[in-house]
Design a protein around this motif. Structure first.
Motif, PDB file in Angstrom:
ATOM      1  N   TYR A  82       0.833  -1.201   0.000  1.00 33.92           N
ATOM      2  CA  TYR A  82       0.000   0.000   0.000  1.00 33.92           C
ATOM      3  C   TYR A  82       0.870   1.255   0.000  1.00 33.92           C
ATOM      4  O   TYR A  82       1.996   1.241   0.518  1.00 33.92           O
ATOM      5  CB  TYR A  82      -0.891   0.033   1.247  1.00 33.92           C
ATOM      6  N   ASP A  83       0.316   2.323  -0.521  1.00 36.17           N
ATOM      7  CA  ASP A  83       1.014   3.609  -0.456  1.00 36.17           C
ATOM      8  C   ASP A  83       0.950   4.168   0.964  1.00 36.17           C
ATOM      9  O   ASP A  83       1.954   4.627   1.509  1.00 36.17           O
ATOM     10  CB  ASP A  83       0.394   4.595  -1.442  1.00 36.17           C
ATOM     11  N   THR A  84      -0.220   4.112   1.586  1.00 35.95           N
ATOM     12  CA  THR A  84      -0.390   4.613   2.951  1.00 35.95           C
ATOM     13  C   THR A  84      -1.149   3.587   3.793  1.00 35.95           C
ATOM     14  O   THR A  84      -1.831   2.695   3.264  1.00 35.95           O
ATOM     15  CB  THR A  84      -1.178   5.937   2.981  1.00 35.95           C
ATOM     16  N   TYR A  85      -1.031   3.747   5.112  1.00 37.42           N
ATOM     17  CA  TYR A  85      -1.739   2.875   6.038  1.00 37.42           C
ATOM     18  C   TYR A  85      -2.222   3.714   7.206  1.00 37.42           C
ATOM     19  O   TYR A  85      -1.464   4.500   7.791  1.00 37.42           O
ATOM     20  CB  TYR A  85      -0.830   1.751   6.538  1.00 37.42           C
ATOM     21  N   ASN A  86      -3.500   3.572   7.558  1.00 34.44           N
ATOM     22  CA  ASN A  86      -4.103   4.311   8.669  1.00 34.44           C
ATOM     23  C   ASN A  86      -4.070   3.434   9.915  1.00 34.44           C
ATOM     24  O   ASN A  86      -4.680   2.364   9.954  1.00 34.44           O
ATOM     25  CB  ASN A  86      -5.545   4.707   8.342  1.00 34.44           C
ATOM     26  N   THR A  87      -3.347   3.876  10.934  1.00 37.65           N
ATOM     27  CA  THR A  87      -3.144   3.074  12.134  1.00 37.65           C
ATOM     28  C   THR A  87      -4.396   2.953  12.992  1.00 37.65           C
ATOM     29  O   THR A  87      -4.482   2.064  13.847  1.00 37.65           O
ATOM     30  CB  THR A  87      -2.007   3.653  12.992  1.00 37.65           C
ATOM     31  N   GLN A  88      -5.367   3.848  12.792  1.00 43.30           N
ATOM     32  CA  GLN A  88      -6.607   3.773  13.577  1.00 43.30           C
ATOM     33  C   GLN A  88      -7.662   2.922  12.884  1.00 43.30           C
ATOM     34  O   GLN A  88      -8.275   2.048  13.492  1.00 43.30           O
ATOM     35  CB  GLN A  88      -7.143   5.186  13.833  1.00 43.30           C
ATOM     36  N   THR A  89      -7.885   3.171  11.583  1.00 39.26           N
ATOM     37  CA  THR A  89      -8.876   2.376  10.849  1.00 39.26           C
ATOM     38  C   THR A  89      -8.303   1.032  10.400  1.00 39.26           C
ATOM     39  O   THR A  89      -9.050   0.145   9.987  1.00 39.26           O
ATOM     40  CB  THR A  89      -9.373   3.141   9.620  1.00 39.26           C
TER      41      THR A  89
ATOM     42  N   GLN B  66      -6.601   0.428   7.755  1.00 36.41           N
ATOM     43  CA  GLN B  66      -6.858   0.265   6.332  1.00 36.41           C
ATOM     44  C   GLN B  66      -5.688   0.818   5.519  1.00 36.41           C
ATOM     45  O   GLN B  66      -5.149   1.888   5.826  1.00 36.41           O
ATOM     46  CB  GLN B  66      -8.141   0.999   5.929  1.00 36.41           C
ATOM     47  N   GLY B  67      -5.292   0.077   4.481  1.00 31.28           N
ATOM     48  CA  GLY B  67      -4.300   0.558   3.543  1.00 31.28           C
ATOM     49  C   GLY B  67      -4.972   1.209   2.352  1.00 31.28           C
ATOM     50  O   GLY B  67      -6.131   0.920   2.053  1.00 31.28           O
ATOM     51  N   ALA B  68      -4.233   2.085   1.666  1.00 32.69           N
ATOM     52  CA  ALA B  68      -4.796   2.772   0.504  1.00 32.69           C
ATOM     53  C   ALA B  68      -3.702   2.978  -0.541  1.00 32.69           C
ATOM     54  O   ALA B  68      -2.539   3.206  -0.212  1.00 32.69           O
ATOM     55  CB  ALA B  68      -5.383   4.123   0.905  1.00 32.69           C
ATOM     56  N   GLY B  69      -4.097   2.903  -1.813  1.00 29.30           N
ATOM     57  CA  GLY B  69      -3.172   3.169  -2.906  1.00 29.30           C
ATOM     58  C   GLY B  69      -2.149   2.046  -3.084  1.00 29.30           C
ATOM     59  O   GLY B  69      -2.171   1.035  -2.391  1.00 29.30           O
ATOM     60  N   THR B  70      -1.262   2.253  -4.024  1.00 26.22           N
ATOM     61  CA  THR B  70      -0.207   1.285  -4.319  1.00 26.22           C
ATOM     62  C   THR B  70       1.129   1.994  -4.342  1.00 26.22           C
ATOM     63  O   THR B  70       1.277   3.033  -4.995  1.00 26.22           O
ATOM     64  CB  THR B  70      -0.444   0.594  -5.669  1.00 26.22           C
TER      65      THR B  70
ATOM     66  N   THR C 222      -0.714  17.778  12.190  1.00 21.94           N
ATOM     67  CA  THR C 222      -0.394  17.414  10.807  1.00 21.94           C
ATOM     68  C   THR C 222      -1.630  17.307   9.934  1.00 21.94           C
ATOM     69  O   THR C 222      -1.520  17.208   8.726  1.00 21.94           O
ATOM     70  CB  THR C 222       0.355  16.070  10.756  1.00 21.94           C
ATOM     71  N   GLY C 223      -2.802  17.277  10.499  1.00 22.15           N
ATOM     72  CA  GLY C 223      -4.025  17.188   9.710  1.00 22.15           C
ATOM     73  C   GLY C 223      -4.526  15.762   9.564  1.00 22.15           C
ATOM     74  O   GLY C 223      -5.720  15.529   9.479  1.00 22.15           O
ATOM     75  N   ASN C 224      -3.648  14.800   9.513  1.00 21.15           N
ATOM     76  CA  ASN C 224      -4.040  13.394   9.417  1.00 21.15           C
ATOM     77  C   ASN C 224      -3.016  12.569  10.186  1.00 21.15           C
ATOM     78  O   ASN C 224      -2.228  11.824   9.599  1.00 21.15           O
ATOM     79  CB  ASN C 224      -4.105  12.951   7.948  1.00 21.15           C
ATOM     80  N   PRO C 225      -3.023  12.695  11.494  1.00 27.07           N
ATOM     81  CA  PRO C 225      -1.931  12.151  12.305  1.00 27.07           C
ATOM     82  C   PRO C 225      -1.874  10.636  12.361  1.00 27.07           C
ATOM     83  O   PRO C 225      -0.848  10.074  12.756  1.00 27.07           O
ATOM     84  CB  PRO C 225      -2.213  12.724  13.692  1.00 27.07           C
ATOM     85  N   ASP C 226      -2.933   9.952  11.968  1.00 26.40           N
ATOM     86  CA  ASP C 226      -2.960   8.504  12.102  1.00 26.40           C
ATOM     87  C   ASP C 226      -2.359   7.777  10.900  1.00 26.40           C
ATOM     88  O   ASP C 226      -2.208   6.558  10.922  1.00 26.40           O
ATOM     89  CB  ASP C 226      -4.411   8.013  12.290  1.00 26.40           C
ATOM     90  N   VAL C 227      -2.028   8.518   9.857  1.00 31.78           N
ATOM     91  CA  VAL C 227      -1.535   7.908   8.619  1.00 31.78           C
ATOM     92  C   VAL C 227      -0.026   7.737   8.666  1.00 31.78           C
ATOM     93  O   VAL C 227       0.702   8.620   9.128  1.00 31.78           O
ATOM     94  CB  VAL C 227      -1.948   8.745   7.395  1.00 31.78           C
ATOM     95  N   THR C 228       0.430   6.606   8.190  1.00 31.90           N
ATOM     96  CA  THR C 228       1.853   6.364   8.004  1.00 31.90           C
ATOM     97  C   THR C 228       2.029   5.684   6.655  1.00 31.90           C
ATOM     98  O   THR C 228       1.084   5.496   5.889  1.00 31.90           O
ATOM     99  CB  THR C 228       2.437   5.508   9.144  1.00 31.90           C
ATOM    100  N   LYS C 229       3.256   5.308   6.372  1.00 32.66           N
ATOM    101  CA  LYS C 229       3.564   4.557   5.161  1.00 32.66           C
ATOM    102  C   LYS C 229       4.444   3.367   5.532  1.00 32.66           C
ATOM    103  O   LYS C 229       5.301   3.467   6.408  1.00 32.66           O
ATOM    104  CB  LYS C 229       4.295   5.427   4.130  1.00 32.66           C
ATOM    105  N   GLY C 230       4.218   2.262   4.839  1.00 32.00           N
ATOM    106  CA  GLY C 230       5.128   1.145   5.012  1.00 32.00           C
ATOM    107  C   GLY C 230       6.551   1.548   4.685  1.00 32.00           C
ATOM    108  O   GLY C 230       7.511   1.027   5.269  1.00 32.00           O
ATOM    109  N   PHE C 231       6.703   2.476   3.771  1.00 27.29           N
ATOM    110  CA  PHE C 231       8.005   3.041   3.397  1.00 27.29           C
ATOM    111  C   PHE C 231       8.741   3.547   4.634  1.00 27.29           C
ATOM    112  O   PHE C 231       9.922   3.252   4.849  1.00 27.29           O
ATOM    113  CB  PHE C 231       7.743   4.186   2.419  1.00 27.29           C
ATOM    114  N   HIS C 232       8.025   4.314   5.475  1.00 24.17           N
ATOM    115  CA  HIS C 232       8.630   4.877   6.678  1.00 24.17           C
ATOM    116  C   HIS C 232       8.975   3.781   7.679  1.00 24.17           C
ATOM    117  O   HIS C 232      10.048   3.791   8.300  1.00 24.17           O
ATOM    118  CB  HIS C 232       7.671   5.865   7.336  1.00 24.17           C
TER     119      HIS C 232
END
Length: 533
Positions: free
Chosen positions: A59-66, A68-72, A456-466
């Motif tokens: 996934y491009d992003t991942y939400n640690t609260q929901t 859910q992953g999103a994008g590629t 940050t506006g969307n603090p729960d989002v991270t990336k597998g990249f990070h």
């Protein structure tokens, strides 16, 4: 002799142990770092990937609260997963004798998953014909974006960039060294040859190559990130291929003074070491900031690709570039620092050691900003406003790895320690702080010292990249701690053991063989003695 002995002294300082001490015991910090690295990698594979072993998609992003992953993810972030697995494997091998149960429970699993990640790179692979500076050839390489079917990714024009191939090459050489699987070496050689083919070998009015590798075959701009990342794997490949009876079986293409294109057979090791030197010299000349001691991002250029000739004699032509520009990112300095360490190690030439010392000092002063938290002083490395913007988390990982490579040879000091060691310890401090305070389901925020910041506006989002970047850092910190112990133990080993078979160690504590005549020139340690070849 003086500079070799100073390198030994630096190694001992990096170890923080006097040469007269008893054989060092691996620190608990190394084991903790390795366990945490495994924790982060496993969690990221669980949450930031989808699909089966044969269809892995990041996934491009991942939400640690929901949850859910999103994008590629593009191929570059995907490569970070390969890097993290290689780093964990390197740490497992380093600590095999001290954590045998962890080794037994983890290594085979990571070897299998590394191969799965490599196998699924095929979704980013495509094939096309490239009209480059000195040859016309079909290449099967990796595009920026993932395709839904294997081998069909878009790779023409700006759809592939040389730096993506370089990061992959770096990790595939590591994968080969860690597993012995020839498939990794075969692919790494193809990618390094593809990147070398992107070198601007057109001749200037003085008959010298303009040099530099453009960002990609669809660009004229020349970037730090499309040059220096190749230096380290080039040196590794030089070492792999160099033998006394190595044949000249690599076809090398170049331009003659009359503008005609020609080729000849050369030895792999000669070409690879030559290009490591040439790329290093070009980037230092064109992109180094003398005042700041770090590297500019790029040389801009007009967008139109130019050609000379027609049909099967049609080749890419040189396009002039502008002055250095862009942000001085940590990774662009890191790749040159790692390159200096590798070239110093295999050549012993003073210029690389001098550069290593200067860049270790100036990069630490430039990038690491003091920050006080509850009375404790930390060093904050560049970060981004939010997880969806910027790549400083992974950029910093590249620089930290370079400090690990440079530390055994670094003889510029701050607070009684080499600058590289100060930098490494600050990364350790920051990761420990974040892991203890902000760990969320085995994931860390991009701002290690401030946490999942609601501003940050969307603090729960991270990336597998990070997360893979943090895991790679922790694994290489484990390796660094173990190298400290090994180097100190090798230097302080009882000299009475002279009757035993010799094992030669580099100054970073890595065993490199038992036959001195097969090793490149440099300083080694064996049976508690310094050996200069």
């Amino acid at each position: 002799m003086n500079h070799l002995l100073s390198a030994l002294l630096s190694c001992l300082v990096c170890c923080g142990i006097a040469a007269t001490s008893a054989a060092a015991v691996p620190s608990e910090a190394a084991l903790q770092d390795l366990r945490r690295a495994i924790d982060l990698v496993d969690a990221t594979m669980q949450h930031a990937f989808t699909g089966s072993a044969s269809t892995l998609r990041m996934y491009d992003t991942y939400n640690t609260q929901t949850q859910q992953g999103a994008g590629t993810a593009d191929v570059w972030p995907y490569t970070a997963a390969i890097e993290a697995h290689c780093s964990v494997l390197e740490a497992l091998d380093a600590l095999k004798d001290d954590a045998p149960e962890l080794y037994a429970a983890t290594r085979d699993r990571y070897v299998v998953r590394l191969r799965q990640l490599y196998d699924c790179l095929d979704y980013y692979r495509g094939t096309y014909t490239l009209y480059s500076y000195a040859q016309i050839r079909s290449w099967s390489i990796y595009g920026v974006h993932r395709s839904d079917t294997r081998g069909t990714a878009a790779v023409t024009g700006i759809e592939n960039v040389y730096d993506d191939q370089m990061w992959l090459c770096r990790e595939l050489v590591r994968a080969y060294r860690l597993t012995g699987d020839d498939a990794y070496l075969t692919k790494a050689e193809l990618l390094v040859n593809y990147c070398i083919d992107g070198w601007d070998c057109c001749l200037d009015p003085n008959g010298q190559e303009y040099g530099g590798i453009t960002w990609g075959p669809g660009y004229n701009s020349k970037h730090a990130c499309s040059n220096a990342p190749l230096i380290q794997p080039l040196v590794w490949l030089y070492e792999i291929y160099k033998t006394d009876d190595e044949p000249a079986n690599l076809r090398y293409f170049y331009i003659l003074p009359d503008g005609s294109r020609t080729n000849e057979m050369r030895r792999h090791s000669d070409v690879y070491l030559d290009f490591a030197r040439k790329i290093y010299a070009w980037q230092k000349k064109m992109l180094y900031s003398q005042s700041a001691g770090v590297y500019h991002d790029m040389l801009g250029a007009p967008g139109e690709i130019k050609y000379v000739g027609e049909g099967r004699n049609r080749y890419r032509d040189h396009v002039d570039t502008g002055a250095p520009t862009g942000t001085a990112y940590t990774y662009n300095t890191g790749t040159m620092l790692a390159g200096a360490a590798e070239l110093w190690r295999v050549t012993g030439e003073d210029i690389y050691k001098a550069d290593l010392n200067t860049v270790s000092q100036k990069s630490f002063n430039y990038f690491a900003k003091g920050k006080r938290i509850d009375g404790v002083v930390f060093r904050q490395w560049p970060t981004d406003p939010k997880a969806e913007e910027g790549f400083n988390t992974w950029f910093d990982n590249v620089l930290m790895r370079a400090y690990v490579d440079a530390c055994p040879y670094n003889t510029t000091f701050y607070n009684g320690k080499p600058y590289a060691q100060n930098a490494i310890e600050s990364f350790q401090q920051n990761l420990d702080y974040a892991y203890d305070h902000f760990n969320r389901a085995s994931m860390l925020p991009i701002n290690l010292l401030e946490g999942w910041d609601v501003s940050t506006g969307n603090p729960d989002v991270t990336k597998g990249f990070h997360q893979m970047a943090f895991a790679a850092e922790l694994a290489m910190l484990a390796v660094w701690h173990q190298r400290q112990a090994q180097a100190a133990a090798a230097v302080s080993a009882p000299r009475a053991a002279t009757s035993a078979a010799s094992t030669y160690y580099q100054l970073n504590g890595r065993a490199v063989g038992s036959a001195l005549d097969t090793l490149p020139r440099g300083l080694y340690v064996t049976k508690g003695k310094k050996i200069v070849k």
